[in-house]
Design a protein around this motif. Structure first.
Motif, PDB file in Angstrom:
ATOM      1  N   PRO A   1       0.936  -1.206  -0.009  1.00  0.00           N
ATOM      2  CA  PRO A   1       0.005   0.060  -0.197  1.00  0.00           C
ATOM      3  C   PRO A   1       0.774   1.433  -0.032  1.00  0.00           C
ATOM      4  CG  PRO A   1       0.054  -0.987   2.240  1.00  0.00           C
ATOM      5  CD  PRO A   1       0.593  -1.930   1.077  1.00  0.00           C
ATOM      6  N   SER A   2       0.336   2.284  -0.686  1.00  0.00           N
ATOM      7  CA  SER A   2       1.051   3.630  -0.491  1.00  0.00           C
ATOM      8  C   SER A   2       0.980   4.240   0.709  1.00  0.00           C
ATOM      9  CB  SER A   2       0.302   4.480  -1.527  1.00  0.00           C
ATOM     10  OG  SER A   2       1.040   5.750  -1.470  1.00  0.00           O
ATOM     11  N   THR A   3       2.195   4.715   1.112  1.00  0.00           N
ATOM     12  CA  THR A   3       2.572   5.244   2.475  1.00  0.00           C
ATOM     13  C   THR A   3       2.808   6.899   2.268  1.00  0.00           C
ATOM     14  OG1 THR A   3       4.894   4.771   2.385  1.00  0.00           O
ATOM     15  CG2 THR A   3       3.328   3.335   3.579  1.00  0.00           C
ATOM     16  N   THR A   4       3.361   7.350   1.226  1.00  0.00           N
ATOM     17  CA  THR A   4       3.683   8.844   1.029  1.00  0.00           C
ATOM     18  C   THR A   4       3.066   9.397  -0.613  1.00  0.00           C
ATOM     19  OG1 THR A   4       5.640   8.399   2.076  1.00  0.00           O
ATOM     20  CG2 THR A   4       5.495  10.464   0.785  1.00  0.00           C
ATOM     21  N   PRO A   5       2.199  10.290  -0.340  1.00  0.00           N
ATOM     22  CA  PRO A   5       1.272  10.548  -1.789  1.00  0.00           C
ATOM     23  C   PRO A   5       2.408  11.330  -2.483  1.00  0.00           C
ATOM     24  CG  PRO A   5       0.782  12.106   0.122  1.00  0.00           C
ATOM     25  CD  PRO A   5       1.627  10.752   0.795  1.00  0.00           C
ATOM     26  N   ALA A   6       2.528  11.034  -3.957  1.00  0.00           N
ATOM     27  CA  ALA A   6       3.242  11.877  -4.944  1.00  0.00           C
ATOM     28  C   ALA A   6       2.877  13.404  -4.512  1.00  0.00           C
ATOM     29  CB  ALA A   6       2.967  11.551  -6.257  1.00  0.00           C
ATOM     30  N   PRO A   7       3.805  14.354  -4.820  1.00  0.00           N
ATOM     31  CA  PRO A   7       3.595  15.845  -4.451  1.00  0.00           C
ATOM     32  C   PRO A   7       2.564  16.581  -5.590  1.00  0.00           C
ATOM     33  CG  PRO A   7       5.857  15.373  -5.459  1.00  0.00           C
ATOM     34  CD  PRO A   7       5.345  14.175  -5.186  1.00  0.00           C
ATOM     35  N   CYS A   8       2.542  15.616  -6.953  1.00  0.00           N
ATOM     36  CA  CYS A   8       1.658  16.124  -7.852  1.00  0.00           C
ATOM     37  C   CYS A   8       0.899  14.938  -8.631  1.00  0.00           C
ATOM     38  CB  CYS A   8       2.154  17.394  -8.783  1.00  0.00           C
ATOM     39  SG  CYS A   8       3.700  16.403  -9.886  1.00  0.00           S
TER      40      CYS A   8
ATOM     41  N   ASP B   1       0.084  16.932 -13.677  1.00  0.00           N
ATOM     42  CA  ASP B   1       0.511  18.366 -13.191  1.00  0.00           C
ATOM     43  C   ASP B   1       2.358  18.233 -13.543  1.00  0.00           C
ATOM     44  OD1 ASP B   1      -2.098  19.283 -12.927  1.00  0.00           O
ATOM     45  OD2 ASP B   1      -1.998  18.559 -10.697  1.00  0.00           O
ATOM     46  N   VAL B   2       2.775  17.349 -13.815  1.00  0.00           N
ATOM     47  CA  VAL B   2       4.210  17.436 -13.984  1.00  0.00           C
ATOM     48  C   VAL B   2       4.831  18.515 -14.989  1.00  0.00           C
ATOM     49  CG1 VAL B   2       6.156  15.933 -14.690  1.00  0.00           C
ATOM     50  CG2 VAL B   2       4.412  14.719 -13.434  1.00  0.00           C
ATOM     51  N   ARG B   3       5.660  19.194 -14.268  1.00  0.00           N
ATOM     52  CA  ARG B   3       6.226  20.224 -15.283  1.00  0.00           C
ATOM     53  C   ARG B   3       7.584  20.076 -15.356  1.00  0.00           C
ATOM     54  NH1 ARG B   3       1.941  20.181 -16.324  1.00  0.00           N
ATOM     55  NH2 ARG B   3       0.008  21.422 -16.060  1.00  0.00           N
ATOM     56  N   ARG B   4       8.427  19.733 -14.271  1.00  0.00           N
ATOM     57  CA  ARG B   4       9.994  19.780 -14.531  1.00  0.00           C
ATOM     58  C   ARG B   4      10.274  18.268 -14.090  1.00  0.00           C
ATOM     59  NH1 ARG B   4      13.999  22.913 -14.751  1.00  0.00           N
ATOM     60  NH2 ARG B   4      12.794  24.680 -14.626  1.00  0.00           N
TER      61      ARG B   4
ATOM     62  N   ASP C   1       9.472  17.058 -10.288  1.00  0.00           N
ATOM     63  CA  ASP C   1       8.297  16.462 -10.237  1.00  0.00           C
ATOM     64  C   ASP C   1       8.405  14.797 -10.408  1.00  0.00           C
ATOM     65  OD1 ASP C   1       6.787  19.050  -9.612  1.00  0.00           O
ATOM     66  OD2 ASP C   1       6.862  19.216 -11.468  1.00  0.00           O
ATOM     67  N   PHE C   2       9.430  14.557 -11.175  1.00  0.00           N
ATOM     68  CA  PHE C   2       9.590  13.322 -11.518  1.00  0.00           C
ATOM     69  C   PHE C   2      10.969  12.896 -11.881  1.00  0.00           C
ATOM     70  CE2 PHE C   2      10.055   9.945 -15.037  1.00  0.00           C
ATOM     71  CZ  PHE C   2       9.612   9.145 -14.295  1.00  0.00           C
TER      72      PHE C   2
ATOM     73  N   ARG D   1      12.427  15.276  -3.176  1.00  0.00           N
ATOM     74  CA  ARG D   1      11.253  15.692  -2.299  1.00  0.00           C
ATOM     75  C   ARG D   1      10.420  14.392  -2.088  1.00  0.00           C
ATOM     76  NH1 ARG D   1       7.438  19.283  -5.287  1.00  0.00           N
ATOM     77  NH2 ARG D   1       8.321  18.528  -7.013  1.00  0.00           N
ATOM     78  N   PRO D   2       9.880  14.232  -0.874  1.00  0.00           N
ATOM     79  CA  PRO D   2       8.979  13.055  -0.330  1.00  0.00           C
ATOM     80  C   PRO D   2       8.030  12.948  -1.454  1.00  0.00           C
ATOM     81  CG  PRO D   2       9.482  14.451   1.244  1.00  0.00           C
ATOM     82  CD  PRO D   2       9.929  15.279   0.470  1.00  0.00           C
ATOM     83  N   GLY D   3       7.791  11.681  -1.974  1.00  0.00           N
ATOM     84  CA  GLY D   3       6.704  11.096  -2.850  1.00  0.00           C
ATOM     85  C   GLY D   3       7.165  11.126  -4.119  1.00  0.00           C
ATOM     86  N   VAL D   4       8.140  12.014  -4.673  1.00  0.00           N
ATOM     87  CA  VAL D   4       8.484  12.183  -6.127  1.00  0.00           C
ATOM     88  C   VAL D   4       8.863  10.673  -6.461  1.00  0.00           C
ATOM     89  CG1 VAL D   4       9.950  13.003  -7.620  1.00  0.00           C
ATOM     90  CG2 VAL D   4       9.145  14.584  -5.960  1.00  0.00           C
ATOM     91  N   VAL D   5       8.098  10.187  -7.588  1.00  0.00           N
ATOM     92  CA  VAL D   5       8.507   9.007  -8.136  1.00  0.00           C
ATOM     93  C   VAL D   5       9.716   8.861  -8.760  1.00  0.00           C
ATOM     94  CG1 VAL D   5       7.797   7.163  -9.690  1.00  0.00           C
ATOM     95  CG2 VAL D   5       6.050   8.250  -8.117  1.00  0.00           C
ATOM     96  N   ILE D   6      10.731   7.948  -8.512  1.00  0.00           N
ATOM     97  CA  ILE D   6      11.863   8.037  -9.447  1.00  0.00           C
ATOM     98  C   ILE D   6      12.128   6.678 -10.206  1.00  0.00           C
ATOM     99  CG2 ILE D   6      14.356   7.788  -8.882  1.00  0.00           C
ATOM    100  CD1 ILE D   6      14.047   9.144  -5.964  1.00  0.00           C
ATOM    101  N   ALA D   7      12.283   6.589 -11.525  1.00  0.00           N
ATOM    102  CA  ALA D   7      12.234   5.648 -12.260  1.00  0.00           C
ATOM    103  C   ALA D   7      13.616   5.366 -12.575  1.00  0.00           C
ATOM    104  CB  ALA D   7      11.526   5.814 -13.634  1.00  0.00           C
ATOM    105  N   SER D   8      13.987   4.011 -12.921  1.00  0.00           N
ATOM    106  CA  SER D   8      15.192   3.662 -13.491  1.00  0.00           C
ATOM    107  C   SER D   8      15.042   3.201 -15.011  1.00  0.00           C
ATOM    108  CB  SER D   8      15.840   2.399 -12.653  1.00  0.00           C
ATOM    109  OG  SER D   8      17.257   1.942 -13.105  1.00  0.00           O
TER     110      SER D   8
END
Length: 325
Positions: A2-9, A13-16, A92-93, A117-124
């Motif tokens: 389950p999700s514990t930290t929501p994404a910031p946007c 809404d991703v801009r940067r 934002d990503f 920032r907390p919640g920002v998704v990081i992809a490899s």
């Protein structure tokens, strides 16, 4: 999980976007995101990373213009940060595209999770490592929970496919967020339900590649023969209809069932050798020399331009050329 930290946007809404690693794949991602109208901040520790990245984006831009740019898209929206922390500060990503070394991926992803920032998704962009193996050094569940695989294909600014999958400690919400974001960013997304080394497409590519090496090593076919057998044969069908559906058509009106009943016994025929051959100097030289002969004097830049135009033509011809967002 389950999700514990929501994404910031939200994904739309991703801009940067932060592109960490600015080689062929990371630079290709940067070009793609710029063409889709995002602001991109890149970071790479190589001292000559910035001029190389800007040259890559400039080389890709004519192809991206032919596809169609999003409103406001511009190479001028690319920033190269002096440090990793500055690159991800407002992201934002994050798309990580470091070299394919497991220990490097582990430490870098942990650093990114700590700096972002907390919640920002990081992809490899890993080509084959499961996220479970890469997220081992992430400090806490919230950090590990937002690490996903976003595996592209080269060049990322033209090839639509991205394979998305999480690890054992990844929040399912992060996987869903990443899949939705990539879709909005103009990618064709496969969201995998379970991890598999090499994912889907690379495993299929690898089987073909290993058989090609076997044939060259045994003197059964040349590099040019092998490439022509695909570009002039099944590759034309695979561009718009995958191997499974292609085989189903081989069964006529009876479809895959008839094809399997009719051709099933050939699965026991010696038509492939999936174990990798020894990549000895002779085989290596044969592959290198064969590719040089196939290039026929064309430079790397010539081949890249030819490939890019070819992909555009196939995508346009098959009605799969996505427009600006």
């Amino acid at each position: 999980m389950p999700s514990t930290t929501p994404a910031p946007c939200a994904p739309d809404d991703v801009r940067r976007i932060a592109c960490i690693g600015a080689g062929v794949i990371g630079g290709g991602w940067a070009a793609h995101f710029l063409a889709r109208g995002y602001d991109v901040t890149a970071w790479d520790p190589a001292p000559d990373a910035e001029p190389k990245l800007r040259r890559l984006v400039a080389a890709a831009w004519p192809a991206l213009e032919r596809i169609g740019l999003a409103a406001g898209a511009s190479p001028d929206r690319l920033t190269v940060a002096p440090t990793l922390a500055e690159a991800v500060a407002d992201a934002d990503f994050v798309q990580e595209s470091a070299p394919e070394k497991l220990e490097l991926k582990r430490s870098l992803l942990a650093r990114l999770a700590a700096a972002t920032r907390p919640g920002v998704v990081i992809a490899s962009s890993t080509s084959g490592y499961p996220m479970t193996d890469m997220q081992t050094e992430a400090a806490g569940p919230d950090d590990a929970g937002r690490l996903v695989v976003g595996h592209p294909f080269n060049p990322p600014y033209l090839i639509p496919l991205v394979e998305v999958v999480g690890g054992e400690r990844t929040d399912r919400a992060a996987v869903e967020w990443a899949a939705r974001f990539y879709d909005l960013a103009g990618k064709s997304v496969i969201t995998m339900d379970r991890e598999l080394p090499g994912f889907i497409a690379n495993r299929l590519q690898e089987a073909l590649w290993r058989e090609a090496l076997h044939m060259v090593a045994a003197g059964e076919a040349t590099v040019e023969d092998i490439d022509a057998s695909i570009t002039e044969g099944p590759g034309l069908r695979w561009a718009f209809m995958g191997p499974c559906l292609t085989f189903a058509l081989a069964g006529g009106e009876g479809g895959m069932a008839h094809m399997l009943d009719h051709f099933g016994p050939s699965l026991k025929s010696p038509w492939t050798r999936l174990a990798a051959p020894e990549l000895d100097p002779a085989l290596r030289d044969a592959m290198v020399d064969g590719c040089a002969a196939a290039a026929g004097g064309r430079t790397y830049a010539d081949l890249v331009a030819e490939r890019d135009q070819g992909v555009i033509d196939v995508l346009r011809a098959t009605g799969r050329l996505g427009g600006p967002r």
